[in-house]
Design an enzyme around this catalytic site. Structure first.
Site, PDB file in Angstrom:
ATOM      1  N   SER A 138       0.876  -1.186   0.000  1.00 21.07           N
ATOM      2  CA  SER A 138       0.000   0.000   0.000  1.00 21.07           C
ATOM      3  C   SER A 138       0.903   1.222   0.000  1.00 21.07           C
ATOM      4  O   SER A 138       2.069   1.125   0.408  1.00 21.07           O
ATOM      5  CB  SER A 138      -0.845  -0.014   1.284  1.00 21.07           C
ATOM      6  N   TYR A 151      -2.017  -0.378  10.628  1.00 20.27           N
ATOM      7  CA  TYR A 151      -1.943  -0.760   9.206  1.00 20.27           C
ATOM      8  C   TYR A 151      -0.650  -0.221   8.592  1.00 20.27           C
ATOM      9  O   TYR A 151       0.049  -0.929   7.863  1.00 20.27           O
ATOM     10  CB  TYR A 151      -3.177  -0.183   8.496  1.00 20.27           C
TER      11      TYR A 151
HETATM   12  N1  LIG Z   1      -8.673  -1.242  -1.083  1.00 21.68           N
HETATM   13  C1  LIG Z   1      -7.702  -0.366  -1.016  1.00 21.68           C
HETATM   14  O1  LIG Z   1      -7.913   0.857  -1.100  1.00 21.68           O
HETATM   15  C2  LIG Z   1      -6.275  -0.831  -0.866  1.00 21.68           C
HETATM   16  C3  LIG Z   1      -5.252   0.116  -1.037  1.00 21.68           C
HETATM   17  C4  LIG Z   1      -3.933  -0.295  -0.915  1.00 21.68           C
HETATM   18  C5  LIG Z   1      -3.641  -1.593  -0.605  1.00 21.68           C
HETATM   19  N2  LIG Z   1      -4.645  -2.495  -0.437  1.00 21.68           N
HETATM   20  C6  LIG Z   1      -4.284  -3.862  -0.091  1.00 21.68           C
HETATM   21  O2  LIG Z   1      -4.727  -4.715  -1.116  1.00 21.68           O
HETATM   22  C7  LIG Z   1      -5.028  -6.000  -0.580  1.00 21.68           C
HETATM   23  C8  LIG Z   1      -6.425  -6.428  -1.011  1.00 21.68           C
HETATM   24  O3  LIG Z   1      -7.335  -5.429  -0.606  1.00 21.68           O
HETATM   25  P1  LIG Z   1      -8.855  -5.380  -1.115  1.00 21.68           P
HETATM   26  O4  LIG Z   1      -9.236  -3.950  -1.054  1.00 21.68           O
HETATM   27  O5  LIG Z   1      -9.001  -6.145  -2.363  1.00 21.68           O
HETATM   28  O6  LIG Z   1      -9.564  -6.141   0.113  1.00 21.68           O
HETATM   29  P2  LIG Z   1     -11.027  -6.818   0.230  1.00 21.68           P
HETATM   30  O7  LIG Z   1     -11.906  -6.265  -0.800  1.00 21.68           O
HETATM   31  O8  LIG Z   1     -11.420  -6.682   1.656  1.00 21.68           O
HETATM   32  O9  LIG Z   1     -10.714  -8.367  -0.081  1.00 21.68           O
HETATM   33  C9  LIG Z   1      -9.869  -9.044   0.826  1.00 21.68           C
HETATM   34  C10 LIG Z   1      -9.677 -10.472   0.399  1.00 21.68           C
HETATM   35  O10 LIG Z   1      -8.855 -11.114   1.392  1.00 21.68           O
HETATM   36  C11 LIG Z   1      -9.596 -12.195   1.996  1.00 21.68           C
HETATM   37  N3  LIG Z   1      -9.272 -12.225   3.411  1.00 21.68           N
HETATM   38  C12 LIG Z   1      -9.586 -11.314   4.363  1.00 21.68           C
HETATM   39  N4  LIG Z   1      -9.133 -11.717   5.558  1.00 21.68           N
HETATM   40  C13 LIG Z   1      -8.538 -12.921   5.343  1.00 21.68           C
HETATM   41  C14 LIG Z   1      -7.897 -13.850   6.194  1.00 21.68           C
HETATM   42  N5  LIG Z   1      -7.765 -13.639   7.521  1.00 21.68           N
HETATM   43  N6  LIG Z   1      -7.393 -14.993   5.647  1.00 21.68           N
HETATM   44  C15 LIG Z   1      -7.524 -15.238   4.321  1.00 21.68           C
HETATM   45  N7  LIG Z   1      -8.111 -14.391   3.464  1.00 21.68           N
HETATM   46  C16 LIG Z   1      -8.614 -13.248   3.988  1.00 21.68           C
HETATM   47  C17 LIG Z   1     -11.069 -11.882   1.714  1.00 21.68           C
HETATM   48  O11 LIG Z   1     -11.894 -13.047   1.665  1.00 21.68           O
HETATM   49  P3  LIG Z   1     -12.575 -13.684   3.005  1.00 21.68           P
HETATM   50  O12 LIG Z   1     -13.191 -12.551   3.753  1.00 21.68           O
HETATM   51  O13 LIG Z   1     -13.538 -14.699   2.489  1.00 21.68           O
HETATM   52  O14 LIG Z   1     -11.435 -14.314   3.764  1.00 21.68           O
HETATM   53  C18 LIG Z   1     -10.953 -11.271   0.314  1.00 21.68           C
HETATM   54  O15 LIG Z   1     -10.793 -12.294  -0.641  1.00 21.68           O
HETATM   55  C19 LIG Z   1      -4.849  -5.874   0.938  1.00 21.68           C
HETATM   56  O16 LIG Z   1      -3.584  -6.339   1.305  1.00 21.68           O
HETATM   57  C20 LIG Z   1      -4.949  -4.376   1.170  1.00 21.68           C
HETATM   58  O17 LIG Z   1      -4.257  -3.973   2.322  1.00 21.68           O
HETATM   59  C21 LIG Z   1      -5.965  -2.154  -0.578  1.00 21.68           C
END
Ligand SMILES: NC(=O)c1ccc[n+]([C@@H]2O[C@H](COP(=O)([O-])OP(=O)(O)OC[C@H]3O[C@@H](n4cnc5c(N)ncnc54)[C@H](OP(=O)(O)O)[C@@H]3O)[C@@H](O)[C@H]2O)c1
Length: 249
Positions: A138, A151
């Site tokens: 991130s 975070y």
């Molecule tokens: N969204 C943003 O703005 C943003 C920005 C920068 C970086 N990121 C990073 O990008 C990555 C993905 O983010 P996203 O926005 O796509 O998140 P998201 O929409 O919340 O999706 C998260 C995914 O991870 C799984 N997950 C959550 N907790 C888990 C656990 N304890 N064990 C295994 N799987 C788990 C969820 O499925 P289940 O709930 O079924 O487990 C889902 O498949 C993360 O590392 C986040 O920090 C996101």
């Protein structure tokens, strides 16, 4: 993207960025193992797809999950070529309201889990003298914003892990890189906006527009943009230890 089929594991593959990465790789003909906690979501993604895939329901914060998931991929396909460490989570709180539970969860999912999955995959990658490890970090891994100390600390940690692992593994043909996106239009961002709206009593769309206006590109990134940047590292054998910033400018 590489034409030879690769054996890939994607964590957090059931929605958002991880789902998009898994779909792009499946559509390109690679063998993809998808993990997340919710089996039915993973099965919905692979339904109807004919190339090799595995769904591995797992909580990445369970210390046994990494060894189990990597072993399943190696037993099924004889090795692992690409590891995409995407599962992560964050919640906002001022420092004095950041409980040990918030802190511990953030470190467990964003830092310890990527370390454990990397550690589990490295022996097979070293033996094959090939590996691509890509972490979805991130901008919080490189910069500091208020109210996200747990975070930010965890994401800074995982960028450090990427740089050290890259230096250590380059002689084995293994690259380790991170992408560092700002806000992405995913369910995680929706949850953060809903929490901010509830905290401030403001309308969801007002909170969303105010945040977008503060971003350098004036918009959220799409999961497709982040997935494409992550996947591009597969075809860059000489690039390692990078933390590529994506801000949608
Ligand atoms: N969204 C943003 O703005 C943003 C920005 C920068 C970086 N990121 C990073 O990008 C990555 C993905 O983010 P996203 O926005 O796509 O998140 P998201 O929409 O919340 O999706 C998260 C995914 O991870 C799984 N997950 C959550 N907790 C888990 C656990 N304890 N064990 C295994 N799987 C788990 C969820 O499925 P289940 O709930 O079924 O487990 C889902 O498949 C993360 O590392 C986040 O920090 C996101």
């Amino acid at each position: 993207m590489s034409n030879a089929p690769l054996r890939v594991l994607v964590t957090g593959a059931s929605r958002g960025i991880g789902e998009e990465i898994a779909i792009q790789l499946l559509d390109a003909g690679h063998s993809v193992a998808l993990t997340a906690r919710t089996a039915s979501d993973l099965e919905a993604i692979v339904a109807g797809r004919t190339n090799k895939n595995l769904t591995i329901p797992a909580d990445v914060t369970d210390p046994k999950s990494a060894e189990t998931a990597i072993s399943k991929v190696i037993s099924a396909w004889g090795g692992i070529d690409v590891l995409i460490l995407n599962a992560g989570d964050g919640s906002a709180a001022p420092i004095e309201k950041t409980t040990d539970a918030i802190w511990d969860h953030s470190i467990a999912i964003n830092l310890t889990a990527p370390f454990q999955y990397l550690r589990a995959a490295v022996p097979a990658m070293k033996e094959a003298k090939f590996g691509r490890v890509i972490v979805i970090a991130s901008t919080a891994g490189l910069e500091g914003e208020a109210n996200v100390s747990a975070y930010t600390a965890a994401k800074h940690g995982v960028v450090g892990l990427v740089k050290s692992a890259a230096a250590e593994l380059t002689k084995y043909g293994i690259t380790v890189n991170a992408v560092c996106p700002s806000y992405v239009d995913t369910p995680m961002t929706k949850r953060s906006l809903e929490a901010a709206a509830a905290r401030t009593g403001k309308d969801f769309n007002e909170v969303k527009a105010a945040l977008e206006a503060k971003l350098p590109g004036g918009r959220f990134l799409t999961p497709q943009e982040v997935a494409s940047a992550a996947i591009a590292f597969i075809d860059k054998p000489n690039i390692t230890g990078q933390a590529e910033v994506l801000k949608g400018e």
